[in-house]
Design an enzyme around this catalytic site. Structure first.
Site, PDB file in Angstrom:
ATOM      1  N   CYS A  84       6.334  52.968  56.361  1.00 43.93           N
ATOM      2  CA  CYS A  84       7.763  53.262  56.330  1.00 43.93           C
ATOM      3  C   CYS A  84       8.346  52.289  55.302  1.00 43.93           C
ATOM      4  O   CYS A  84       7.839  51.175  55.157  1.00 43.93           O
ATOM      5  CB  CYS A  84       8.377  53.055  57.708  1.00 43.93           C
ATOM      6  SG  CYS A  84      10.005  53.770  57.875  1.00 43.93           S
ATOM      7  N   CYS A 125       8.767  57.990  57.654  1.00 43.52           N
ATOM      8  CA  CYS A 125      10.189  58.150  57.344  1.00 43.52           C
ATOM      9  C   CYS A 125      10.340  58.974  56.081  1.00 43.52           C
ATOM     10  O   CYS A 125       9.452  59.002  55.242  1.00 43.52           O
ATOM     11  CB  CYS A 125      10.883  56.800  57.228  1.00 43.52           C
ATOM     12  SG  CYS A 125      10.330  55.729  55.907  1.00 43.52           S
ATOM     13  N   CYS A 147       1.799  56.468  46.571  1.00 45.93           N
ATOM     14  CA  CYS A 147       0.977  55.507  47.308  1.00 45.93           C
ATOM     15  C   CYS A 147       0.092  54.740  46.334  1.00 45.93           C
ATOM     16  O   CYS A 147      -0.326  55.284  45.304  1.00 45.93           O
ATOM     17  CB  CYS A 147       0.114  56.224  48.344  1.00 45.93           C
ATOM     18  SG  CYS A 147       1.068  56.919  49.704  1.00 45.93           S
TER      19      CYS A 147
END
Length: 155
Positions: A7, A80, A88
């Site tokens: 998150c 989220c 990533c």
């Protein structure tokens, strides 16, 4: 299996998911959490409601996903909306990437409503993790595992 929950600020939802997963799985799954822009501290209500529901909070901390470079998760789960679209790190490698969007209970100011929201969020993560634990996930193919985790996004 190793799971990394992400998150953006790593202070509420990802921390909840980490703690609940480790609690419920009793070692079958190793969970950690991180953020792309961690705030450096766990939201006090996150700790309060985890403790209230009997889930261990010792060792929980807000940290960057860079701190987990050597973790090599099998599954990376964003929890989220803002983290879902983030790129990533390349070191996530071949990890399955899943999104379980959950509303942020820490944004609710009214104490009664915040408590209800935290307990509901804890229940959502508990249900999802229990469904994983009810399967023979250790013996699922990557495609089956991805399907399982994606299906749980709506539980």
């Amino acid at each position: 299996m190793k799971v990394l929950f992400i998150c953006t600020h790593n202070r509420c939802r990802s921390i909840l998911a980490e703690a609940i997963t480790n609690h419920e799985s009793q070692g079958r799954i190793l969970a950690k959490s991180a953020g792309s822009s961690p705030v450096g501290e766990v939201h006090p209500k996150t700790l309060k409601y985890l403790n209230e529901t009997g889930i261990e909070t010792e060792g929980l901390c807000s940290e960057s996903w860079d701190a987990h470079e050597g973790f090599e998760p099998d599954v990376v789960i964003t929890v989220c909306d803002s983290a879902a679209g983030e790129a990533c790190p390349v070191w996530f490698g071949q990890s399955l990437r899943i999104h379980w969007g959950v509303a942020d209970p820490s944004k609710i100011e009214d104490e009664t409503a915040a408590r209800a929201a935290f307990l509901a969020t804890i229940d959502i993560f508990r249900q999802r993790i229990k469904k994983v634990l009810d399967t023979d996930f250790e013996n699922l193919s990557e495609a089956q595992l991805e399907s399982l985790f994606n299906e749980l996004a709506t539980v």
